[in-house]
Design an enzyme around this catalytic site. Structure first.
Site, mmCIF file in Angstrom:
data_model
loop_
_atom_site.group_PDB
_atom_site.id
_atom_site.type_symbol
_atom_site.label_atom_id
_atom_site.label_comp_id
_atom_site.label_asym_id
_atom_site.label_seq_id
_atom_site.Cartn_x
_atom_site.Cartn_y
_atom_site.Cartn_z
ATOM 1 N N ASP A 43 0.834 -1.194 0.000
ATOM 2 C CA ASP A 43 0.000 0.000 0.000
ATOM 3 C C ASP A 43 0.873 1.250 0.000
ATOM 4 O O ASP A 43 2.009 1.231 0.463
ATOM 5 C CB ASP A 43 -0.889 0.029 1.249
ATOM 6 C CG ASP A 43 -1.864 -1.131 1.280
ATOM 7 O OD1 ASP A 43 -2.339 -1.533 0.217
ATOM 8 O OD2 ASP A 43 -2.133 -1.616 2.389
ATOM 9 N N THR A 44 0.307 2.327 -0.458
ATOM 10 C CA THR A 44 1.025 3.598 -0.500
ATOM 11 C C THR A 44 1.536 3.986 0.887
ATOM 12 O O THR A 44 2.638 4.515 1.022
ATOM 13 C CB THR A 44 0.104 4.710 -1.058
ATOM 14 O OG1 THR A 44 -0.394 4.264 -2.323
ATOM 15 C CG2 THR A 44 0.850 6.008 -1.246
#
Length: 188
Positions: A43-44
């Protein structure tokens, strides 16, 4: 030797795609090799080890839960982790659409080898934090974060430190850097 596998130490805020993004830097800002794609995602708002390859069969072998390649994360969670929560994580957690496989989980000391995160996590003076080492063989969408939240310990910081046999810190892979690997680095 032709490079077909690389390890990248992904910084916080980098999106796991090569195409441009309006608000986040992408893999393109760090890796200029053509035809490489992530074998799995981060995930970012997660950091750490990301594997990329230009070999479709190898990508499947790394990312598919069918091959049960272990992935180890260090999670900084809100609150003081308790044995009952650890036991739940070790047995498997029921999330909305699936039950997780049993995980290997232990409480660890705050890692001293980690880089400073930019921006830093939000800290609340009245709420302490704990660190957990969590090893899973699945890797569904935001799985570790969801597992921790389900037992009452939301993730503040999540760093993937190992996939298979390759450990980010044993190989001194600096934040934002990548290095070529072979399959032997992952599979014993």
């Amino acid at each position: 030797m032709v490079t077909s596998l690389i390890a990248f130490n992904k910084p916080y805020g980098v999106i796991c795609q090569f195409s441009e993004h309006d608000t986040h830097p992408s893999l393109k800002n760090f890796i200029t090799l053509p035809e490489f794609y992530p074998a799995g995602r981060l995930d970012t708002d997660s950091e750490g080890l990301l594997l990329l390859t230009n070999d479709g069969k190898l990508q499947t072998k790394i990312a598919s839960p069918k091959f049960k390649l272990p992935k180890t994360y260090w999670a900084q969670v809100e609150g003081i982790a308790v044995p009952s929560a650890i036991n739940q994580l070790q047995k498997g957690i029921e999330l909305k659409e699936f039950v997780t496989q049993p995980a290997k989980v232990k409480i660890i000391a705050a890692p001293t080898c980690l880089w400073q995160r930019a921006p830093p996590i939000r800290e609340r003076k009245a709420i302490p934090t704990s660190w957990l080492s969590i090893t899973i063989t699945e890797g569904k969408n935001r799985q570790v974060r969801r597992m921790c939240a389900a037992v009452g310990f939301p993730c503040l910081r999540l760093v993937r430190v190992q996939i298979g046999e390759f450990n980010l810190f044993e190989h001194s892979l600096a934040l934002g850097k990548w290095q070529a690997l072979t399959e032997n680095n992952l599979f014993s």
